[in-house]
Design an enzyme around this catalytic site. Sequence first.
Site, PDB file in Angstrom:
ATOM      1  N   LYS A   1     -42.846 -55.972 -69.762  1.00 60.41           N
ATOM      2  CA  LYS A   1     -43.342 -55.818 -68.758  1.00 60.41           C
ATOM      3  C   LYS A   1     -41.549 -54.717 -68.829  1.00 60.41           C
ATOM      4  CE  LYS A   1     -44.649 -56.254 -64.226  1.00 60.41           C
ATOM      5  NZ  LYS A   1     -45.219 -56.869 -63.476  1.00 60.41           N
TER       6      LYS A   1
HETATM    7  P1  NAD Z   1     -46.818 -49.919 -54.913  1.00 62.03           P
HETATM    8  O1  NAD Z   1     -45.539 -49.202 -55.584  1.00 62.03           O
HETATM    9  O2  NAD Z   1     -47.967 -49.103 -55.148  1.00 62.03           O
HETATM   10  O3  NAD Z   1     -46.279 -51.035 -53.586  1.00 62.03           O
HETATM   11  C1  NAD Z   1     -45.781 -51.215 -53.207  1.00 62.03           C
HETATM   12  C2  NAD Z   1     -45.854 -51.061 -51.289  1.00 62.03           C
HETATM   13  O4  NAD Z   1     -44.423 -52.043 -51.217  1.00 62.03           O
HETATM   14  C3  NAD Z   1     -44.981 -50.182 -50.581  1.00 62.03           C
HETATM   15  O5  NAD Z   1     -45.995 -50.063 -50.135  1.00 62.03           O
HETATM   16  C4  NAD Z   1     -43.795 -50.526 -50.624  1.00 62.03           C
HETATM   17  O6  NAD Z   1     -43.225 -49.343 -49.130  1.00 62.03           O
HETATM   18  C5  NAD Z   1     -43.493 -52.074 -49.514  1.00 62.03           C
HETATM   19  N1  NAD Z   1     -42.160 -52.611 -50.004  1.00 62.03           N
HETATM   20  C6  NAD Z   1     -41.383 -51.989 -50.958  1.00 62.03           C
HETATM   21  N2  NAD Z   1     -40.213 -53.213 -50.537  1.00 62.03           N
HETATM   22  C7  NAD Z   1     -40.684 -53.165 -49.420  1.00 62.03           C
HETATM   23  C8  NAD Z   1     -40.020 -53.741 -47.935  1.00 62.03           C
HETATM   24  N3  NAD Z   1     -38.664 -54.846 -48.955  1.00 62.03           N
HETATM   25  N4  NAD Z   1     -40.770 -54.774 -47.644  1.00 62.03           N
HETATM   26  C9  NAD Z   1     -42.016 -54.492 -47.366  1.00 62.03           C
HETATM   27  N5  NAD Z   1     -42.588 -53.896 -47.781  1.00 62.03           N
HETATM   28  C10 NAD Z   1     -41.809 -53.529 -49.099  1.00 62.03           C
HETATM   29  O7  NAD Z   1     -46.226 -51.545 -56.047  1.00 62.03           O
HETATM   30  P2  NAD Z   1     -48.181 -52.744 -55.935  1.00 62.03           P
HETATM   31  O8  NAD Z   1     -48.624 -52.077 -57.773  1.00 62.03           O
HETATM   32  O9  NAD Z   1     -48.552 -52.650 -54.893  1.00 62.03           O
HETATM   33  O10 NAD Z   1     -46.992 -54.092 -56.208  1.00 62.03           O
HETATM   34  C11 NAD Z   1     -46.234 -54.824 -55.640  1.00 62.03           C
HETATM   35  C12 NAD Z   1     -46.191 -56.363 -56.017  1.00 62.03           C
HETATM   36  O11 NAD Z   1     -47.223 -57.122 -56.379  1.00 62.03           O
HETATM   37  C13 NAD Z   1     -45.017 -56.111 -56.924  1.00 62.03           C
HETATM   38  O12 NAD Z   1     -44.682 -57.416 -56.959  1.00 62.03           O
HETATM   39  C14 NAD Z   1     -45.662 -55.828 -57.737  1.00 62.03           C
HETATM   40  O13 NAD Z   1     -45.438 -56.316 -59.520  1.00 62.03           O
HETATM   41  C15 NAD Z   1     -46.892 -56.892 -57.644  1.00 62.03           C
HETATM   42  N6  NAD Z   1     -48.715 -56.990 -58.371  1.00 62.03           N
HETATM   43  C16 NAD Z   1     -48.714 -55.564 -59.047  1.00 62.03           C
HETATM   44  C17 NAD Z   1     -49.653 -55.700 -59.781  1.00 62.03           C
HETATM   45  C18 NAD Z   1     -50.422 -54.023 -59.777  1.00 62.03           C
HETATM   46  O14 NAD Z   1     -51.625 -54.206 -60.411  1.00 62.03           O
HETATM   47  N7  NAD Z   1     -50.480 -53.244 -59.402  1.00 62.03           N
HETATM   48  C19 NAD Z   1     -50.750 -55.987 -60.576  1.00 62.03           C
HETATM   49  C20 NAD Z   1     -49.752 -57.612 -60.505  1.00 62.03           C
HETATM   50  C21 NAD Z   1     -48.902 -57.644 -59.569  1.00 62.03           C
END
Ligand code: NAD
Length: 420
Positions: free
Chosen positions: A107
């Site tokens: 990461k």
């Molecule tokens: P992103 O940046 O596209 O979106 C994050 C979202 O979370 C946004 O809508 C933001 O406003 C919201 N957010 C942030 N803080 C918040 C809070 N305190 N309360 C409510 N909403 C909040 O990120 P993503 O890629 O969608 O990732 C989200 C989660 O999924 C993370 O934990 C990431 O590690 C995990 N994840 C992502 C992927 C991927 O392919 N993108 C894969 C596996 C896991």
Amino acid sequence: MSIYDDAVFKMACDQFQVIADYLNIDQNHRDRLMMPKRAMAVTLPVHMDDGSTKTFQGYRVQHHLTLGPTKGGTRFAPSLSMGETAALAMWMSWKCALNNLPYGGAKGGVACDVTKLSRSELEAVSRRYMQEMIPFVGPHTDIMGPDMGTNEQVMAWFMDTYSVYQGYAVPEIVTGKPVSIGGTEGRRESTGRGVVYLIERAMDMLKMNPEKCTAIVQGFGNVGSVAALSLSLKSGVKVVGISDHTAALYNPKGIDIKAADAYVATHGVLKGFDKGDRVDAHELLEMKCDVLVPAAVDRVINDTNADKLKCRILAEGANGPTTPEADLLLNKRWDEVFVIPDILCNAGGVIVSYFEWVQGLQSYLWTETEVTDKLFRILEHSFTQIIKRAKADKVSHRTAAMAIGVERVMKAKAARGLFP
Ligand code: NAD
């Protein structure tokens, strides 16, 4: 005191120790399995639009290299620390091993607030970060992907920066790129789609009719928005609650997710979207629904709310949304709340990233249907294994999932031995 000192890293270590006790792992081997192989911290000086020069702190942690190169996302978030990065890398290790991918976990990211950067500043931060990482990463060493705060465009800048330094195009250095430069069809949607595939599997097991079910989704970025869209448009589930860092909305009649998605595409955030009642963001998690999908940040399900959840299925789209303290409470409620643990639930992203990497190495293309079919086959296999193991050993789904992952890494380390 260690460079990884941080609440999230402690949480990942505590979770590991639970698994190590369950698997009866000898104390001699615990730290070797748990501690990251290596970590890098870099300082990134960047020209800002106003003529000033600002420095940002960047990190990359490679958890283990036993099964192949490391693989993991890149997070751009203001509070990012080395410890949080290390925790996320450790979870990636168990996730890759659980799903039989030939990777160790990694990461990385930059401590920055992307909402305060212009496009040119974001490009400068992205390119400088990749440039500083060139000695440590490579298609056979460590492959980056997107995570919170990064997207296809950032991956394109990473790929371009790395390629310019090599003198030829190296698409396999990152995954989650635009399709136009070697990205895989369906990668952007893969995590959210995987989340919904597993929710449907759980509903099937629990004999729940999706069309009579409701869902609440926290986070409306890549994972949350795709999961919400797929739940409402494909599965027929009524999505009654959504939130992001600016707003939490509830509508018992169901929220028009397509309209919410279009609103966020224009405005960037949910704030101002008026197709639901504004509610308290913490309370939203405790409201009655059949499916709760935390898809934003870590530790939102904790000892203050785990016993108040009113969902039947908890589908962990985010990494580390549930603390070990909350797990103890949820374990007692195992027949009320069906947990789909993060290392299974959000594995769709890294599984399709693996396809993208293989496609890049072989200069080969698959269609979106082929990619999605292959993704669902892998998730199905992991889901079945976890359910079987949890039943046989009377342990939680998280313990079963992590144990399968940890065991695979442990076996590989034993087979390779310790050098010298
Ligand atoms: P992103 O940046 O596209 O979106 C994050 C979202 O979370 C946004 O809508 C933001 O406003 C919201 N957010 C942030 N803080 C918040 C809070 N305190 N309360 C409510 N909403 C909040 O990120 P993503 O890629 O969608 O990732 C989200 C989660 O999924 C993370 O934990 C990431 O590690 C995990 N994840 C992502 C992927 C991927 O392919 N993108 C894969 C596996 C896991």
